[in-house]
Design an enzyme around this catalytic site. Sequence first.
Site, short mmCIF file in Angstrom:
data_model
loop_
_atom_site.label_atom_id
_atom_site.label_comp_id
_atom_site.label_asym_id
_atom_site.label_seq_id
_atom_site.Cartn_x
_atom_site.Cartn_y
_atom_site.Cartn_z
N GLN A 27 -10.63 0.81 4.00
CA GLN A 27 -8.96 1.08 3.88
C GLN A 27 -8.41 2.29 4.14
O GLN A 27 -7.84 3.02 5.14
CB GLN A 27 -8.32 1.00 2.67
CG GLN A 27 -8.46 2.52 1.86
CD GLN A 27 -9.49 2.52 0.86
OE1 GLN A 27 -10.73 2.72 1.08
NE2 GLN A 27 -8.78 2.75 -0.52
N GLY A 80 -0.87 1.40 2.62
CA GLY A 80 -1.69 0.40 2.06
C GLY A 80 -1.47 -0.88 2.10
O GLY A 80 -1.40 -1.68 1.93
N GLU A 81 0.11 -0.83 0.95
CA GLU A 81 0.57 -1.82 0.10
C GLU A 81 1.66 -2.54 0.74
O GLU A 81 2.07 -3.51 1.76
CB GLU A 81 0.77 -1.58 -1.23
CG GLU A 81 -0.50 -1.56 -2.25
CD GLU A 81 -0.31 -1.37 -3.62
OE1 GLU A 81 -0.41 -2.35 -4.13
OE2 GLU A 81 -0.10 -0.16 -4.28
N ALA A 99 -1.58 1.42 -6.49
CA ALA A 99 -0.53 2.03 -6.42
C ALA A 99 -0.29 2.72 -5.14
O ALA A 99 0.12 3.41 -5.04
CB ALA A 99 -0.18 2.48 -7.47
#
Lengths: 289, 773
Positions: free
Chosen positions: B485, B728-729, B524
């Site tokens: 990532q 990221g999410e 998270a």
Amino acid sequence: MDRPVVKHPRTIGEALRMVQEPGACFYAGGIELHLWARRDPGSSPPVWVSLAGLRELCGVRPEGTELVLGAGSTYSQVLESRPDRLPPMLREALGWVGCEAIRNQGTLGGAVAAGAPFLDLLPPLVALEARLHLLREGEDPETIPVADYLLMAPDRRRTRLITGIRIPGWTGGGDCRCAYQRYTLRTAMDPPRLSLAVVLGIGGEGRIRQARLVLGGHRVSGIRRMEQAEALLEGSDPVDGWPPQMAAVLAGEAELRDPDGCGMGVVQWLLEGVQTRIQKEPGGGGGTR
Amino acid sequence: MADRPVVNDPRPRVDGRAKVRGRAQYTDDIRVPGMLHGGVLLSPLGHGTVALDVTAASRRDGVACLITAADLPDPSVTWLKQPVLAGGTVRFAGEALALVAAVSPGAAAAAVRSVGVRARPLPCREEPAKTAQKGTAFFGDRDDDRIEDSHWGVRKGEAAAGLASSEVVLSARRRTQCVEHMYLETERALVVPQDEGRLLIQASVQHPYLAGEAVASVLGIPQQKVRVVQPTVGGSFGGKLESGSLVCIWAALLAQRTGRPVSLVLDREQSVRISAKRHPFRMEYTVGATAGGVLQVLQARIQSDGGGYGFETPFVNWRAAVHAAGCYQIPHVDVSIDGYYSHRSRSGAFRGFGSPQVIFGQETLMDQLAAHLGLSPLEIRRRNVLEKGATTATGHRLDTQSVPIRALMETMAERTGFEARRALFEEENERARRGGSPGRRGIGIAISFRGCGFGAESPDATGAMLSMRPDGSISLRTGLTEMGQGLATAHAQIAAETLGVGLEQVQVETVDTAMMPDGGLTVASRGTFTGGRAVWMAARDLREKLLTVAATSLEIPADDLDLRDGVVISRSDRTRRMGSGEVAEKAYWSGQPLVGYAWLNRFLDGSTDWDRDAGSGRAYPTYTYACVISEVSLDVRTGRVRVERVHAGHDVGRAINPALARGQVYGGIAMGMGMALMEELHHREGIPQNDNLDRYRIPTAEDQAPELDVTLFESDDPFGPFHAKSLGEAACEAVPASIANAVSQAASVWVDSLPVTPEKLCGWMEQTGEEHG
């Protein structure tokens, strides 16, 4: 169950003898066979006769007006050899097979022998009336249409080695047209759910003299010509005279698996796609989405 | 500070060179002398009983050891709730029955195949149900199969009052599917026994500490005897938290038993079987509004499918509950979510962690409400979106955080010409309908918010340590993992910027459980937000120490010194300076190693006021916001949808590395598109049917929208390092909903489940009378 034994014959004759062993089968690029063996190890053949070292099975050569594709040739080898007489739709169909790694490994003969309806190679071969050179231990060589080979019982196929695929002379232009269209969920690396190969012979009066239509893809049970649809098309104008009931006839004749959902619409889309390609590229072409 | 800022600069990845040259070392690249190869036998059943005969397998040539459940202490259950090896009853097809170590991968595979399995299938429950069904109940003494601790509620106001004050009330059901991660590198571990009973584990895991703790627990040895070092990881997205740890346990059992190094590498089918999936959700939403489109109430009743064990389900459900009402101001909210067991694949952590499902539910319903009220999808959102000072569904008043969703949404609407294009497509589609043309187009919007970090779910603690070597180079250690990532690069940039040194001076060390305390899970979207703040604090600590040493050496007060581009310089007399390496050497010889260390253990201002029973309070310190607008084309004959454009706008606070941030968003769009249109793991009797890449289709590069437009919307937020928020999410969460809304316009149907396959879409169109085929 143990891993299969892989045998490496040095000549075609040796290969033919080895495959006589009970349960043995030929093994070329291994794309289909590996998938099969991986999915269902219990039904995997105990002996695999590798054709990898048999150079005489490879190559592309013209013979008279025809073209002979060595059955051991990979998709990439055929595409890179750029044979003049390779019908454009066949070239395009080869290009749609898997990804480059698969095209480098998979062989034409292997695809025909596997005979799965979703393989891109098969509808164009059947529509073009391609024939196979076959050899079997202790028997004379034979040459049969691809369509007939696909109808052969698996046990009869098992001991017959495909050595070459003979493509009839292709002239393209005004009197002969072809197109291949495929429907997939993804744009790339996806075998077709439905595909359609069309070859049209055009008569002197500018009408369709002879039509060959072959449906392929996951949703058909086997590769075969759609003779009712062909008959319907013959005599029509190749550019804008296709009968409106074509899609219904084709879909009905094909007895599509899982006919719910979009089956009929996809057939309609395929027909319009090949028709457009035939109009735009009289020499023939292919298309997908 | 450096002359050219390091933060907010699109620097190349610190691990990029090794990766593009093929030199990055993944677990399977590591070979050690005497290494054995592991194999694992998985259950042939989704639900049933199994009995094994290992006689033949144990006697095969090359087999060093074979382990079944009978060889393990009872109970051999890890934090996953799942037995390490199943004996007797299996609850899903990813359960391991036996482990083998052999001299070659082939010998191990042959031994696994030689294990005799007597399997007796039991009825499989492939859909969670509120009431236990005969033969498929997970617990004989209970009348439901609810997963323990998986119930959460969020309540604000009084739903009944909200319904009473609503002039329009709409209800709808929504469903999402079982999605597989499909990281390119499957799970693998290499376990090497060392002196004094220690084990060195190198493995493709998402959280090495958790893997180490699980291994220690199963092997019955102290945790300090298990050292986990993380090689390069080829993707995880949440999945390797659980499955990566399981593979470590299996390899460690074999290594302990044989006393030899053991490498265990799962193939794709095994990976798909054992790994956690995105929780399938079934949602019933009700929303009420005034005739003017002002939301009065939102109710949601949600069931999540946790699969056979559902270890992560309580956590996923909590996040889903908190986000289920979306980024809207709604006076009355009533959300209730429960998780249930099933015999499908185990559900677990997956990028988004419950959010993509509820965003699909709430955002498609919002479009439906807009249509009912005669408003545009943009207008209904304008009238209800959160803004500064507003309170979330959990009652969290957003007065200290940046809340730029309205500005972000307007920016994206203007950038895409949303209203004009929607009107254009409406006209075009109508003309096409009348003219019998098959082509349709649609444009859809979805907005979302996401709590940054763990929030009130659990302590959001993590640490960082920076040590400067005598030559001025710097080692940075954290307990958070780089999985592809770009976290290592972001951390290096934060450290370099804070210290005032060049990025090349900072070496980010791989996670090694022997070197740093456990910094919590890299989940998270907290790697940059939480972990980056710890790095920033550690860098400030180091900087202060470095300036103190320089001050002594230069005989200048420390507050007159600055550190820029690796040089300590006097602000009042710029001729007086020292290289940071020189300072480090001085420090070393004066017995003061330059080490900066920080441990961050609290993010909220004071402790959280989260009330578990009431489902209210400050759920997260701050939120990141997104607005995604997608355009699709549709051929109504075939039902095939092509995504033509995706405009993704993300409130990133401040991007530590804009290039990496964009990369996250591009990847998120691809993942969201897969969930929207094609990805679904199908089961038959609990067995995954499409368990490899030839049958489980993820979008290829050619399937991507021809136009991908990413807007990084920056805002000053007080919590993250350099104002950074999570990304990221959030990058994938709103994509499925925006595509679904675009499809709804194109096809004139309401998309009520994912994925939107051609078959499903044709069925919906048939019901609404839309011409196709």
